[in-house]
Write a protein that holds these residues in place. Structure first.
Motif, PDB file in Angstrom:
ATOM      1  N   UNK A  15      93.919  -8.838  15.832  1.00  0.00           N
ATOM      2  CA  UNK A  15      94.517  -9.279  14.640  1.00  0.00           C
ATOM      3  C   UNK A  15      94.759 -10.865  14.581  1.00  0.00           C
ATOM      4  N   UNK A  16      95.305 -11.261  15.442  1.00  0.00           N
ATOM      5  CA  UNK A  16      95.541 -12.756  15.672  1.00  0.00           C
ATOM      6  C   UNK A  16      94.721 -13.595  16.514  1.00  0.00           C
ATOM      7  N   UNK A  17      93.521 -14.109  16.483  1.00  0.00           N
ATOM      8  CA  UNK A  17      93.081 -14.722  17.464  1.00  0.00           C
ATOM      9  C   UNK A  17      93.035 -16.161  17.496  1.00  0.00           C
ATOM     10  N   UNK A  18      94.222 -16.782  16.831  1.00  0.00           N
ATOM     11  CA  UNK A  18      94.350 -18.110  16.966  1.00  0.00           C
ATOM     12  C   UNK A  18      94.030 -18.853  15.749  1.00  0.00           C
ATOM     13  N   UNK A  19      93.089 -18.115  14.615  1.00  0.00           N
ATOM     14  CA  UNK A  19      92.834 -18.796  13.411  1.00  0.00           C
ATOM     15  C   UNK A  19      94.077 -18.828  12.392  1.00  0.00           C
ATOM     16  N   UNK A  20      94.179 -19.795  11.820  1.00  0.00           N
ATOM     17  CA  UNK A  20      95.180 -19.706  10.589  1.00  0.00           C
ATOM     18  C   UNK A  20      94.460 -19.570   9.347  1.00  0.00           C
ATOM     19  N   UNK A  21      93.041 -19.660   9.483  1.00  0.00           N
ATOM     20  CA  UNK A  21      92.344 -19.251   8.124  1.00  0.00           C
ATOM     21  C   UNK A  21      92.295 -18.109   7.497  1.00  0.00           C
ATOM     22  N   UNK A  22      92.259 -17.994   6.470  1.00  0.00           N
ATOM     23  CA  UNK A  22      91.989 -16.515   5.536  1.00  0.00           C
ATOM     24  C   UNK A  22      90.750 -16.047   5.977  1.00  0.00           C
ATOM     25  N   UNK A  23      90.789 -14.813   6.171  1.00  0.00           N
ATOM     26  CA  UNK A  23      89.490 -13.903   6.096  1.00  0.00           C
ATOM     27  C   UNK A  23      88.686 -13.914   4.993  1.00  0.00           C
ATOM     28  N   UNK A  24      87.445 -13.967   4.936  1.00  0.00           N
ATOM     29  CA  UNK A  24      86.611 -14.149   4.005  1.00  0.00           C
ATOM     30  C   UNK A  24      86.580 -12.604   3.209  1.00  0.00           C
ATOM     31  N   UNK A  25      86.473 -12.629   1.888  1.00  0.00           N
ATOM     32  CA  UNK A  25      86.600 -11.482   1.254  1.00  0.00           C
ATOM     33  C   UNK A  25      85.207 -11.519   0.420  1.00  0.00           C
ATOM     34  N   UNK A  26      84.574 -10.225   0.503  1.00  0.00           N
ATOM     35  CA  UNK A  26      83.460 -10.007  -0.013  1.00  0.00           C
ATOM     36  C   UNK A  26      83.317  -9.201  -1.332  1.00  0.00           C
ATOM     37  N   UNK A  27      84.537  -9.286  -1.811  1.00  0.00           N
ATOM     38  CA  UNK A  27      84.390  -8.748  -3.104  1.00  0.00           C
ATOM     39  C   UNK A  27      84.365  -9.490  -4.472  1.00  0.00           C
ATOM     40  N   UNK A  28      83.904  -9.463  -5.568  1.00  0.00           N
ATOM     41  CA  UNK A  28      83.848 -10.085  -6.766  1.00  0.00           C
ATOM     42  C   UNK A  28      85.067 -10.305  -7.343  1.00  0.00           C
ATOM     43  N   UNK A  29      85.520 -11.812  -7.572  1.00  0.00           N
ATOM     44  CA  UNK A  29      86.821 -12.280  -8.364  1.00  0.00           C
ATOM     45  C   UNK A  29      86.553 -12.187 -10.010  1.00  0.00           C
ATOM     46  N   UNK A  30      87.155 -11.136 -10.413  1.00  0.00           N
ATOM     47  CA  UNK A  30      86.928 -10.857 -12.134  1.00  0.00           C
ATOM     48  C   UNK A  30      87.943 -11.415 -12.783  1.00  0.00           C
TER      49      UNK A  30
END
Length: 155
Positions: free
Chosen positions: A7-22
């Motif tokens: 779950x936490x591998x040291x990255x503070x970036x948000x995970x990419x979302x592959x859904x369309x933002x409507x």
């Protein structure tokens, strides 16, 4: 070589979302809806004509009606463009969406004499436009169409 998936591998970036933002799409659609709601009433004929009332059942209006208006000063207009009485049929022929098998909607001010209205209708008939409808305001069923002013008796 080993790879650790956690779950936490040291990255503070948000995970990419592959859904369309409507959300932006909905915002644009709401703005367009408001624009069309404001613009729709403005697309009608805007000549100041005091129409008489009628208690007849309203009929369905076509998408793009052609209005011939008789103003209180007895001048004629097609839509909002003034035309001379002699050029009425030629001006109707020049309207792109108009043909002789479509209805012509005649609007006459309340103060226009009956003879003038019939003269315009005769011009239309002589020009081949036999499908004519008269435009009135919707009235209350069962009520008198217009109150008549009492005229003084002539000696």
């Amino acid at each position: 070589m080993s790879v650790s998936i956690s779950e936490n591998d040291g990255d503070d970036d948000f995970a990419e979302s592959h859904e369309i933002n409507v959300t932006p799409f909905i915002d644009v659609m709401l703005v367009l809806l408001i624009i069309f709601m404001v613009a729709a009433p403005l697309s009608t004929v805007d000549l100041p004509i005091d129409l008489p009332t009628s208690s007849a059942t309203p009929q369905k209006k076509p998408d793009k009606p052609t209005y011939v208006s008789i103003k209180p000063d007895l001048t004629l207009a097609i839509g909002e463009n003034s035309v001379k009485r002699a050029d009425l049929v030629n001006a109707l022929d020049a309207v792109p969406e108009m043909s002789r098998d479509k209805y012509v909607f005649v609007r006459a001010d309340r103060v226009v004499p009956y003879g003038e209205l019939m003269g315009v209708m005769e011009l239309l008939r002589a020009g081949g436009y036999t499908r004519v409808k008269l435009v009135t305001l919707e009235g209350v069923p069962g009520a008198p169409a217009e109150p008549q002013a009492a005229e003084p008796a002539k000696p």
